[in-house]
Design a protein around this motif. Sequence first.
Motif, short mmCIF file in Angstrom:
data_model
loop_
_atom_site.label_atom_id
_atom_site.label_comp_id
_atom_site.label_asym_id
_atom_site.label_seq_id
_atom_site.Cartn_x
_atom_site.Cartn_y
_atom_site.Cartn_z
N CYS A 7 37.06 44.16 32.29
CA CYS A 7 38.53 43.82 32.78
C CYS A 7 39.38 43.43 31.33
O CYS A 7 38.67 42.82 30.47
CB CYS A 7 38.22 42.46 33.25
SG CYS A 7 39.53 41.28 33.59
N SER A 9 41.52 41.18 31.10
CA SER A 9 41.85 39.86 31.08
C SER A 9 40.69 39.22 30.54
O SER A 9 40.95 38.28 29.41
CB SER A 9 42.20 39.38 32.41
OG SER A 9 42.66 37.96 32.43
N LEU A 14 33.81 45.64 35.28
CA LEU A 14 34.88 45.95 36.72
C LEU A 14 33.91 46.77 37.58
O LEU A 14 32.97 47.19 37.35
CB LEU A 14 35.97 46.92 36.49
CG LEU A 14 37.02 46.21 35.57
CD1 LEU A 14 38.05 47.36 35.16
CD2 LEU A 14 37.86 45.22 36.32
#
Length: 91
Positions: A7, A9, A14
Amino acid sequence: MKLPIICPSCEAELKVQSLHCDSCQTNINGSFELPVFLKLDLKEQNFIMDFVQTSGSLKVMAQQLNMSYPTVRNMLDDLINKIEKLKNTKS
């Protein structure tokens, strides 16, 4: 383009949520783990492909990569260790 596995962020791993068939338009939704092979970087994936294509001959791989046999053996050992860690990691 390489399939993202981390990810951007929060840097968590994932998972695949949706699959689609272009032929019949079927969609499958869920939460699916990525295979270990896809969690490896491209260089590691290529090493595995080369290993299979040389019928597992590290001697032939060393010749093709222009490296010593012990170097290629160490690369394989490192890859084995990484795969074992990935297999034992619970997401």
